[in-house]
Design a protein around this motif. Sequence first.
Motif, PDB file in Angstrom:
ATOM      1  N   LYS A 171       0.302   4.316   2.281  1.00 52.17           N
ATOM      2  CA  LYS A 171      -0.736   3.866   3.203  1.00 52.17           C
ATOM      3  C   LYS A 171      -0.478   2.384   3.475  1.00 52.17           C
ATOM      4  CE  LYS A 171      -4.008   7.137   1.181  1.00 52.17           C
ATOM      5  NZ  LYS A 171      -5.272   7.305   0.421  1.00 52.17           N
ATOM      6  N   VAL A 172      -0.303   2.043   4.744  1.00 54.48           N
ATOM      7  CA  VAL A 172       0.101   0.686   5.111  1.00 54.48           C
ATOM      8  C   VAL A 172      -0.818   0.142   6.197  1.00 54.48           C
ATOM      9  CG1 VAL A 172       1.940  -0.728   6.121  1.00 54.48           C
ATOM     10  CG2 VAL A 172       2.519   1.135   4.536  1.00 54.48           C
ATOM     11  N   ARG A 173      -1.265  -1.096   5.999  1.00 55.89           N
ATOM     12  CA  ARG A 173      -1.965  -1.839   7.045  1.00 55.89           C
ATOM     13  C   ARG A 173      -1.368  -3.231   7.094  1.00 55.89           C
ATOM     14  NH1 ARG A 173      -8.247  -2.596   6.359  1.00 55.89           N
ATOM     15  NH2 ARG A 173      -7.615  -4.507   5.276  1.00 55.89           N
ATOM     16  N   ARG A 174      -0.652  -3.510   8.181  1.00 56.93           N
ATOM     17  CA  ARG A 174      -0.011  -4.796   8.322  1.00 56.93           C
ATOM     18  C   ARG A 174      -1.048  -5.877   8.621  1.00 56.93           C
ATOM     19  NH1 ARG A 174       4.346  -1.634  10.679  1.00 56.93           N
ATOM     20  NH2 ARG A 174       6.266  -2.024   9.528  1.00 56.93           N
ATOM     21  N   PRO A 175      -0.795  -7.118   8.176  1.00 52.99           N
ATOM     22  CA  PRO A 175       0.464  -7.598   7.580  1.00 52.99           C
ATOM     23  C   PRO A 175       0.470  -7.633   6.060  1.00 52.99           C
ATOM     24  CG  PRO A 175      -0.883  -9.469   8.157  1.00 52.99           C
ATOM     25  CD  PRO A 175      -1.680  -8.243   8.548  1.00 52.99           C
ATOM     26  N   ASP A 176      -0.627  -7.211   5.401  1.00 58.12           N
ATOM     27  CA  ASP A 176      -0.741  -7.545   3.977  1.00 58.12           C
ATOM     28  C   ASP A 176      -1.486  -6.508   3.146  1.00 58.12           C
ATOM     29  OD1 ASP A 176      -3.240  -7.908   5.017  1.00 58.12           O
ATOM     30  OD2 ASP A 176      -3.442 -10.009   4.447  1.00 58.12           O
ATOM     31  N   ARG A 177      -1.326  -5.225   3.453  1.00 61.24           N
ATOM     32  CA  ARG A 177      -1.982  -4.196   2.659  1.00 61.24           C
ATOM     33  C   ARG A 177      -1.047  -3.008   2.456  1.00 61.24           C
ATOM     34  NH1 ARG A 177      -5.010  -7.919   2.470  1.00 61.24           N
ATOM     35  NH2 ARG A 177      -7.294  -7.927   2.465  1.00 61.24           N
ATOM     36  N   LEU A 178      -1.038  -2.469   1.227  1.00 60.25           N
ATOM     37  CA  LEU A 178      -0.190  -1.324   0.891  1.00 60.25           C
ATOM     38  C   LEU A 178      -0.777  -0.578  -0.295  1.00 60.25           C
ATOM     39  CD1 LEU A 178       2.606   0.244   1.039  1.00 60.25           C
ATOM     40  CD2 LEU A 178       3.410  -1.400  -0.678  1.00 60.25           C
ATOM     41  N   GLN A 179      -0.728   0.745  -0.219  1.00 60.52           N
ATOM     42  CA  GLN A 179      -1.078   1.579  -1.368  1.00 60.52           C
ATOM     43  C   GLN A 179      -0.121   2.759  -1.405  1.00 60.52           C
ATOM     44  OE1 GLN A 179      -2.890   4.832  -2.093  1.00 60.52           O
ATOM     45  NE2 GLN A 179      -2.372   4.216  -4.173  1.00 60.52           N
ATOM     46  N   VAL A 180       0.465   3.028  -2.569  1.00 58.90           N
ATOM     47  CA  VAL A 180       1.485   4.061  -2.717  1.00 58.90           C
ATOM     48  C   VAL A 180       1.134   4.958  -3.898  1.00 58.90           C
ATOM     49  CG1 VAL A 180       3.939   4.538  -3.019  1.00 58.90           C
ATOM     50  CG2 VAL A 180       3.223   2.425  -1.882  1.00 58.90           C
ATOM     51  N   SER A 227     -10.155   1.314   4.520  1.00 58.94           N
ATOM     52  CA  SER A 227     -11.036   0.202   4.195  1.00 58.94           C
ATOM     53  C   SER A 227     -10.291  -0.715   3.227  1.00 58.94           C
ATOM     54  CB  SER A 227     -12.336   0.702   3.550  1.00 58.94           C
ATOM     55  OG  SER A 227     -12.065   1.271   2.276  1.00 58.94           O
ATOM     56  N   ASP A 228     -10.811  -1.906   2.992  1.00 63.51           N
ATOM     57  CA  ASP A 228     -10.172  -2.818   2.043  1.00 63.51           C
ATOM     58  C   ASP A 228     -10.087  -2.203   0.654  1.00 63.51           C
ATOM     59  OD1 ASP A 228      -9.791  -4.688   4.002  1.00 63.51           O
ATOM     60  OD2 ASP A 228     -11.502  -5.938   3.436  1.00 63.51           O
ATOM     61  N   ALA A 229     -11.059  -1.349   0.326  1.00 69.24           N
ATOM     62  CA  ALA A 229     -11.074  -0.719  -0.999  1.00 69.24           C
ATOM     63  C   ALA A 229      -9.869   0.187  -1.213  1.00 69.24           C
ATOM     64  CB  ALA A 229     -12.360   0.075  -1.177  1.00 69.24           C
ATOM     65  N   THR A 230      -9.276   0.687  -0.123  1.00 67.34           N
ATOM     66  CA  THR A 230      -8.100   1.550  -0.238  1.00 67.34           C
ATOM     67  C   THR A 230      -6.961   0.842  -0.956  1.00 67.34           C
ATOM     68  OG1 THR A 230      -8.678   2.674   1.829  1.00 67.34           O
ATOM     69  CG2 THR A 230      -6.396   2.887   1.074  1.00 67.34           C
ATOM     70  N   PHE A 231      -6.857  -0.479  -0.770  1.00 67.91           N
ATOM     71  CA  PHE A 231      -5.719  -1.242  -1.274  1.00 67.91           C
ATOM     72  C   PHE A 231      -6.043  -2.080  -2.514  1.00 67.91           C
ATOM     73  CE2 PHE A 231      -5.710  -0.777   3.345  1.00 67.91           C
ATOM     74  CZ  PHE A 231      -4.551  -0.047   3.527  1.00 67.91           C
ATOM     75  N   SER A 232      -7.259  -1.931  -3.025  1.00 66.85           N
ATOM     76  CA  SER A 232      -7.678  -2.708  -4.195  1.00 66.85           C
ATOM     77  C   SER A 232      -7.708  -1.813  -5.430  1.00 66.85           C
ATOM     78  CB  SER A 232      -9.064  -3.318  -3.974  1.00 66.85           C
ATOM     79  OG  SER A 232      -9.043  -4.209  -2.867  1.00 66.85           O
ATOM     80  N   PHE A 233      -7.173  -2.318  -6.519  1.00 64.67           N
ATOM     81  CA  PHE A 233      -7.154  -1.543  -7.764  1.00 64.67           C
ATOM     82  C   PHE A 233      -8.363  -1.903  -8.618  1.00 64.67           C
ATOM     83  CE2 PHE A 233      -5.964  -1.206 -12.289  1.00 64.67           C
ATOM     84  CZ  PHE A 233      -5.754   0.170 -12.343  1.00 64.67           C
ATOM     85  N   ARG A 234      -9.076  -0.880  -9.044  1.00 67.53           N
ATOM     86  CA  ARG A 234     -10.181  -1.049  -9.975  1.00 67.53           C
ATOM     87  C   ARG A 234      -9.869  -0.241 -11.218  1.00 67.53           C
ATOM     88  NH1 ARG A 234     -12.293  -1.293  -4.941  1.00 67.53           N
ATOM     89  NH2 ARG A 234     -13.808  -2.965  -4.519  1.00 67.53           N
ATOM     90  N   PRO A 235      -9.653  -0.885 -12.347  1.00 72.07           N
ATOM     91  CA  PRO A 235      -9.249  -0.150 -13.558  1.00 72.07           C
ATOM     92  C   PRO A 235     -10.274   0.920 -13.927  1.00 72.07           C
ATOM     93  CG  PRO A 235      -9.030  -2.519 -13.870  1.00 72.07           C
ATOM     94  CD  PRO A 235      -9.777  -2.323 -12.597  1.00 72.07           C
ATOM     95  N   PRO A 236      -9.843   2.145 -14.089  1.00 69.90           N
ATOM     96  CA  PRO A 236     -10.773   3.193 -14.540  1.00 69.90           C
ATOM     97  C   PRO A 236     -11.132   3.005 -16.008  1.00 69.90           C
ATOM     98  CG  PRO A 236      -8.545   4.053 -14.393  1.00 69.90           C
ATOM     99  CD  PRO A 236      -8.499   2.665 -13.852  1.00 69.90           C
ATOM    100  N   SER A 237     -12.132   3.700 -16.451  1.00 65.58           N
ATOM    101  CA  SER A 237     -12.554   3.611 -17.845  1.00 65.58           C
ATOM    102  C   SER A 237     -11.403   3.987 -18.776  1.00 65.58           C
ATOM    103  CB  SER A 237     -13.741   4.553 -18.084  1.00 65.58           C
ATOM    104  OG  SER A 237     -14.124   4.548 -19.437  1.00 65.58           O
ATOM    105  N   GLY A 238     -11.161   3.155 -19.763  1.00 66.25           N
ATOM    106  CA  GLY A 238     -10.111   3.423 -20.738  1.00 66.25           C
ATOM    107  C   GLY A 238      -8.752   2.907 -20.355  1.00 66.25           C
ATOM    108  N   ALA A 239      -8.599   2.312 -19.171  1.00 61.32           N
ATOM    109  CA  ALA A 239      -7.297   1.787 -18.750  1.00 61.32           C
ATOM    110  C   ALA A 239      -6.942   0.542 -19.551  1.00 61.32           C
ATOM    111  CB  ALA A 239      -7.304   1.477 -17.264  1.00 61.32           C
ATOM    112  N   MET A 240      -5.649   0.373 -19.831  1.00 62.91           N
ATOM    113  CA  MET A 240      -5.176  -0.754 -20.639  1.00 62.91           C
ATOM    114  C   MET A 240      -4.214  -1.609 -19.835  1.00 62.91           C
ATOM    115  SD  MET A 240      -3.147  -0.719 -24.312  1.00 62.91           S
ATOM    116  CE  MET A 240      -4.507   0.176 -25.067  1.00 62.91           C
TER     117      MET A 240
END
Length: 270
Positions: free
Chosen positions: A94-103, A242-255
């Motif tokens: 998922k790409v939104r130029r110039p500065d967003r990516l999610q793979v 949305s901006d949330a598509t490209f933002s990482f939020r650690p799930p519960s228990g993530a290290m």
Amino acid sequence: MRAVPIRLLCAAACLPLACLAAPQNAPQNPPPAPTDQPAQAAQPDIEPEAISALSAMGAYLRTLPSFEVLGRATTETVMDDGMKLQFDSTANLKVRRPDRLQVDIANDRKQRQIFYDGKSVTVYGPRLKYYATVAAPPTLRETVDALGAKYGIELPLADLFYWGTEQAPVSDIRAAHYIGPATVGSLKADHYAYRQEGVDWQVWIQAGKTPLPLKLAVTAIAQPGEPTHTAWLRWNLAPRFSDATFSFRPPSGAMKIALQTADGKVASIK
């Protein structure tokens, strides 16, 4: 290409006839007569139409402000005894130029997710719940280059966007041919074939005003058994992100862990 997305028949079948031993009583061909003519290097076998198609594809892809592409791939692995195995994988970009990516990348052995929000990159392994975050350059292109150069992380399909630029020199291509019209799924396409050092590869480009790559096949001709990697691509040129598509939020228990560079250090990719 900058990077090739590649990850043994019976020995006798793999050998060219010239390599097989001749019977002991077979007559020997006389050596070639000496000549004063210098040996000529093999000339590239290039059809201009095939080169133009690559440049047009790359130029079109670079105009897309946002898109989503789902890739389904089959990769061959050659065993020591010559047996070929196939492994399937998927990659969703998922790409939104110039500065967003999610793979999202997944196969039978591992899953990886990559998030780029314009300021940082996060690599996450959902199965083990480990993640690493590093600072990143302000543009997508700089970030993709930096991930490959500093961390050895090659994003799927990134090379397709470089054709027609200095990062994908045509001089690397030794043969280029237009094979003919084809159909990929329900879409009309044009089929092209290329040869570079150690690699044969093919691309099926959608016909018409949207020259999207629909299928890729890469054969490692320099490797025993010549394994092939094949990918089928499905494009969405009007996605809603949305901006949330490209933002990482650690799930519960993530290290959180460190992401090492190729030289064993830990640092940002700026």
